[in-house]
Design a protein around this motif. Sequence first.
Motif, PDB file in Angstrom:
ATOM      1  N   GLU A  14       0.735   9.159  -8.748  1.00  0.00           N
ATOM      2  CA  GLU A  14       0.713   9.310  -7.721  1.00  0.00           C
ATOM      3  C   GLU A  14       1.398   8.514  -6.892  1.00  0.00           C
ATOM      4  O   GLU A  14       2.494   6.934  -7.301  1.00  0.00           O
ATOM      5  N   LEU A  15       2.424   9.129  -5.740  1.00  0.00           N
ATOM      6  CA  LEU A  15       3.144   8.305  -4.824  1.00  0.00           C
ATOM      7  C   LEU A  15       2.432   7.203  -3.838  1.00  0.00           C
ATOM      8  O   LEU A  15       1.436   7.865  -3.785  1.00  0.00           O
ATOM      9  N   VAL A  16       3.002   5.803  -4.156  1.00  0.00           N
ATOM     10  CA  VAL A  16       1.378   5.217  -3.751  1.00  0.00           C
ATOM     11  C   VAL A  16       2.985   3.660  -2.483  1.00  0.00           C
ATOM     12  O   VAL A  16       2.604   3.115  -1.743  1.00  0.00           O
ATOM     13  N   GLY A  17       4.438   4.425  -2.762  1.00  0.00           N
ATOM     14  CA  GLY A  17       5.393   3.985  -2.067  1.00  0.00           C
ATOM     15  C   GLY A  17       6.705   4.306  -1.852  1.00  0.00           C
ATOM     16  O   GLY A  17       6.847   4.609  -3.168  1.00  0.00           O
ATOM     17  N   LEU A  18       7.619   3.043  -1.497  1.00  0.00           N
ATOM     18  CA  LEU A  18       9.309   3.689  -1.390  1.00  0.00           C
ATOM     19  C   LEU A  18       9.483   2.317  -2.670  1.00  0.00           C
ATOM     20  O   LEU A  18       9.104   1.500  -1.701  1.00  0.00           O
ATOM     21  N   CYS A  19      10.921   2.741  -2.577  1.00  0.00           N
ATOM     22  CA  CYS A  19      11.411   1.389  -3.359  1.00  0.00           C
ATOM     23  C   CYS A  19      13.065   1.783  -3.009  1.00  0.00           C
ATOM     24  O   CYS A  19      13.373   2.506  -2.284  1.00  0.00           O
ATOM     25  N   GLN A  20      13.725   0.194  -3.532  1.00  0.00           N
ATOM     26  CA  GLN A  20      14.809   0.749  -2.968  1.00  0.00           C
ATOM     27  C   GLN A  20      15.604   1.895  -3.567  1.00  0.00           C
ATOM     28  O   GLN A  20      16.019   2.775  -4.911  1.00  0.00           O
ATOM     29  N   LYS A  21      16.881   2.131  -2.369  1.00  0.00           N
ATOM     30  CA  LYS A  21      18.203   3.486  -3.573  1.00  0.00           C
ATOM     31  C   LYS A  21      17.398   4.719  -3.352  1.00  0.00           C
ATOM     32  O   LYS A  21      17.361   5.643  -4.210  1.00  0.00           O
ATOM     33  N   SER A  22      16.212   5.169  -2.121  1.00  0.00           N
ATOM     34  CA  SER A  22      14.938   6.083  -1.856  1.00  0.00           C
ATOM     35  C   SER A  22      14.955   6.448  -4.089  1.00  0.00           C
ATOM     36  O   SER A  22      14.739   7.860  -3.794  1.00  0.00           O
ATOM     37  N   LEU A  23      14.367   5.303  -4.316  1.00  0.00           N
ATOM     38  CA  LEU A  23      13.167   5.713  -5.428  1.00  0.00           C
ATOM     39  C   LEU A  23      12.305   5.596  -4.507  1.00  0.00           C
ATOM     40  O   LEU A  23      11.606   5.217  -4.032  1.00  0.00           O
ATOM     41  N   LYS A  24      10.690   6.058  -5.696  1.00  0.00           N
ATOM     42  CA  LYS A  24       9.874   6.098  -5.465  1.00  0.00           C
ATOM     43  C   LYS A  24       9.186   5.148  -6.439  1.00  0.00           C
ATOM     44  O   LYS A  24       9.010   5.161  -7.340  1.00  0.00           O
ATOM     45  N   CYS A  25       7.664   4.375  -5.557  1.00  0.00           N
ATOM     46  CA  CYS A  25       7.021   3.533  -6.489  1.00  0.00           C
ATOM     47  C   CYS A  25       5.465   4.555  -7.045  1.00  0.00           C
ATOM     48  O   CYS A  25       4.745   5.514  -6.191  1.00  0.00           O
ATOM     49  N   CYS A  26       5.807   4.697  -8.256  1.00  0.00           N
ATOM     50  CA  CYS A  26       4.827   6.200  -8.841  1.00  0.00           C
ATOM     51  C   CYS A  26       4.247   5.406  -9.458  1.00  0.00           C
ATOM     52  O   CYS A  26       4.002   4.366 -10.023  1.00  0.00           O
ATOM     53  N   MET A  27       2.300   5.988  -9.670  1.00  0.00           N
ATOM     54  CA  MET A  27       0.912   4.069 -10.494  1.00  0.00           C
ATOM     55  C   MET A  27       1.011   5.514 -10.950  1.00  0.00           C
ATOM     56  O   MET A  27       0.216   6.508 -10.803  1.00  0.00           O
ATOM     57  N   ALA A  28      -0.209   4.970 -11.716  1.00  0.00           N
ATOM     58  CA  ALA A  28      -0.779   5.806 -13.021  1.00  0.00           C
ATOM     59  C   ALA A  28      -2.268   6.753 -12.290  1.00  0.00           C
ATOM     60  O   ALA A  28      -2.673   5.574 -11.377  1.00  0.00           O
ATOM     61  N   LEU A  29      -2.571   7.404 -11.763  1.00  0.00           N
ATOM     62  CA  LEU A  29      -3.898   8.193 -11.260  1.00  0.00           C
ATOM     63  C   LEU A  29      -5.282   7.591 -11.987  1.00  0.00           C
ATOM     64  O   LEU A  29      -5.127   6.744 -13.653  1.00  0.00           O
ATOM     65  N   GLN A  30      -6.030   7.147 -10.603  1.00  0.00           N
ATOM     66  CA  GLN A  30      -7.039   6.599 -11.328  1.00  0.00           C
ATOM     67  C   GLN A  30      -8.526   7.858 -11.648  1.00  0.00           C
ATOM     68  O   GLN A  30      -8.324   7.900 -10.205  1.00  0.00           O
ATOM     69  N   PRO A  31      -8.964   8.145 -12.382  1.00  0.00           N
ATOM     70  CA  PRO A  31     -10.034   8.613 -12.764  1.00  0.00           C
ATOM     71  C   PRO A  31     -11.318   7.861 -11.386  1.00  0.00           C
ATOM     72  O   PRO A  31     -11.693   6.616 -11.482  1.00  0.00           O
ATOM     73  N   CYS A  32     -11.784   9.062 -10.619  1.00  0.00           N
ATOM     74  CA  CYS A  32     -12.502   8.742  -9.607  1.00  0.00           C
ATOM     75  C   CYS A  32     -14.541   8.258 -10.554  1.00  0.00           C
ATOM     76  O   CYS A  32     -14.567   9.400 -11.001  1.00  0.00           O
ATOM     77  N   GLY A  33     -15.146   7.703  -9.676  1.00  0.00           N
ATOM     78  CA  GLY A  33     -16.333   7.744 -10.915  1.00  0.00           C
ATOM     79  C   GLY A  33     -16.981   7.323 -11.493  1.00  0.00           C
ATOM     80  O   GLY A  33     -17.634   7.906 -12.364  1.00  0.00           O
ATOM     81  N   ILE A  34     -16.092   7.338 -12.708  1.00  0.00           N
ATOM     82  CA  ILE A  34     -16.084   6.699 -13.981  1.00  0.00           C
ATOM     83  C   ILE A  34     -15.967   5.447 -13.912  1.00  0.00           C
ATOM     84  O   ILE A  34     -14.953   4.676 -13.800  1.00  0.00           O
ATOM     85  N   ASN A  35     -17.157   4.542 -14.403  1.00  0.00           N
ATOM     86  CA  ASN A  35     -16.838   3.077 -14.307  1.00  0.00           C
ATOM     87  C   ASN A  35     -16.585   2.884 -16.064  1.00  0.00           C
ATOM     88  O   ASN A  35     -16.664   3.525 -17.090  1.00  0.00           O
ATOM     89  N   LYS A  36     -16.698   1.575 -16.492  1.00  0.00           N
ATOM     90  CA  LYS A  36     -16.351   1.121 -17.439  1.00  0.00           C
ATOM     91  C   LYS A  36     -17.251   0.389 -18.860  1.00  0.00           C
ATOM     92  O   LYS A  36     -16.743   1.174 -19.611  1.00  0.00           O
ATOM     93  N   GLU A  37     -18.554   1.272 -18.592  1.00  0.00           N
ATOM     94  CA  GLU A  37     -19.624   1.539 -19.331  1.00  0.00           C
ATOM     95  C   GLU A  37     -19.584   2.763 -20.204  1.00  0.00           C
ATOM     96  O   GLU A  37     -20.069   3.693 -20.690  1.00  0.00           O
ATOM     97  N   GLY A  38     -18.489   4.113 -18.922  1.00  0.00           N
ATOM     98  CA  GLY A  38     -18.921   5.511 -19.291  1.00  0.00           C
ATOM     99  C   GLY A  38     -19.871   6.233 -19.618  1.00  0.00           C
ATOM    100  O   GLY A  38     -20.047   7.396 -18.979  1.00  0.00           O
ATOM    101  N   SER A  39     -21.051   5.910 -18.195  1.00  0.00           N
ATOM    102  CA  SER A  39     -22.051   6.342 -16.669  1.00  0.00           C
ATOM    103  C   SER A  39     -22.208   6.635 -16.028  1.00  0.00           C
ATOM    104  O   SER A  39     -21.228   6.086 -15.314  1.00  0.00           O
TER     105      SER A  39
END
Length: 66
Positions: free
Chosen positions: A41-66
């Motif tokens: 997902e696009l989360v911000g901007l960088c220099q030289k018209s580049l985009k700051c991208c981060m991996a999507l985080q799954p919603c509603g899933i905790n570390k235990e998996g339940s």
Amino acid sequence: MHLLLFTPVLGHLRSLRSGFFDEKCYKLKGKCTESCQINEELVGLCQKSLKCCMALQPCGINKEGS
């Protein structure tokens, strides 16, 4: 006359702003690229018209998996 005085200040501010956005992207654990991948997902901007991208985080899933 005012334009002659303002031009160097504007150039200096641009250089400061560029580094600031890159640093903010990396601290968010993002990466600066030309375009984000499908699983990113696009989360911000960088220099030289580049985009700051981060991996999507799954919603509603905790570390235990339940």
